[in-house]
Design a protein around this motif. Structure first.
Motif: not given
Ligand code: ATP
Ligand code: MG
Length: 231
Positions: A197-207
């Motif tokens: 995501l922006s900057g240091a932000r991240r997203r984990a998506v459970l697939v």
């Protein structure tokens, strides 16, 4: 969620642990995939340090050659003590990778050390390099053998296996897809995609998961590791 679920190993990143129902399944293979910089290696290291802090061994196959440096940044004052619980191998090609994974599985099964985690980061770095050459079938077979060994070892010993996978861009669908063919993606019981995501932000998506609904969790990259917010 409780931190001590018998069949889960908490990652220590609270938002991700909630997403996973407590953490990594201890009897199966979890796959992390995502683009460069999405946090795959950092998440592996975060879990690995947690396991080492609990006094169990981490068998870490590192094709990127960076884990020791990152560990230093994340482990703080405890580094020397924690590193004694790591066996890191740094294969330089597909053949060495196969040997390293076989050795890690054998060491886990022989039970001489209390192994708490198997990590392969990245499982598909050398595989990807082979895709444009003549040895694509050999690479696919080698990867299948490694993953089958990890599956059997994890199930037999109750030790979670965590592997990372790189992506290719499916231009027509506009998506990032995991490498490694269908075998890898069928064999991993849990699959998590990491997004930038922006900057240091991240997203984990459970697939994919055997017993959890699909969903997503956010976390941030900080100088000392990953922050999944308050519990
Ligand atoms: P690759 O596919 O290239 O191996 P990856 O998914 O393993 O990528 P990581 O290496 O886990 O990605 O994450 C790297 C990200 O973390 C980068 O965006 C980098 O800028 C950031 N990063 C790494 N160390 C720090 C740090 N000490 N402080 C802040 N950000 C950092
Ligand atoms: Mg990485």
């Amino acid at each position: 969620m409780t931190d001590g679920d018998a069949d889960r190993l908490p990652t220590g990143v609270r938002s991700i642990d909630r997403l996973l129902g407590g953490g990594l399944e201890t009897d199966s293979v979890t796959e992390l995939y995502g683009e460069g910089g999405s946090g795959k290696t950092l998440l592996c290291l975060e879990v690995a340090l947690r396991v080492a802090r609990e006094g169990r061994w981490v068998l870490y196959v590192d094709t990127e050659g960076v884990s020791a440096d990152r560990l230093r940044a994340m482990a703080g004052d405890d580094l020397d003590r924690l590193l004694k619980r790591f066996l890191i191998s740094t294969p330089k090609d597909l053949v060495e990778q196969s040997r390293a994974v076989a050795t890690a599985c054998a060491l886990t099964r022989d039970g001489k050390r209390p192994v708490g985690l198997l990590v392969i980061d990245s499982a598909t770095f050398y595989y990807r390099l082979s895709l444009s050459g003549d040895d694509e079938d050999d690479a696919r077979e080698a990867l299948a053998i490694e993953v089958a060994d990890l599956v059997a070892t994890s199930l037999a010993m109750g030790v979670p296996a965590l592997l990372t996978n790189q992506v290719w861009r499916n231009v027509s669908a506009g998506t990032l897809e995991p490498l490694g063919g269908s075998f890898l993606n069928h064999t991993a019981k849990t699959i998590v995609r990491l997004d930038r995501l922006s900057g240091a932000r991240r997203r984990a998506v459970l697939v994919k998961h055997r017993s959890r609904p699909e969903g997503a969790a956010e976390f941030r990259i900080t100088p000392t590791g990953l922050d999944g917010g308050p519990g």
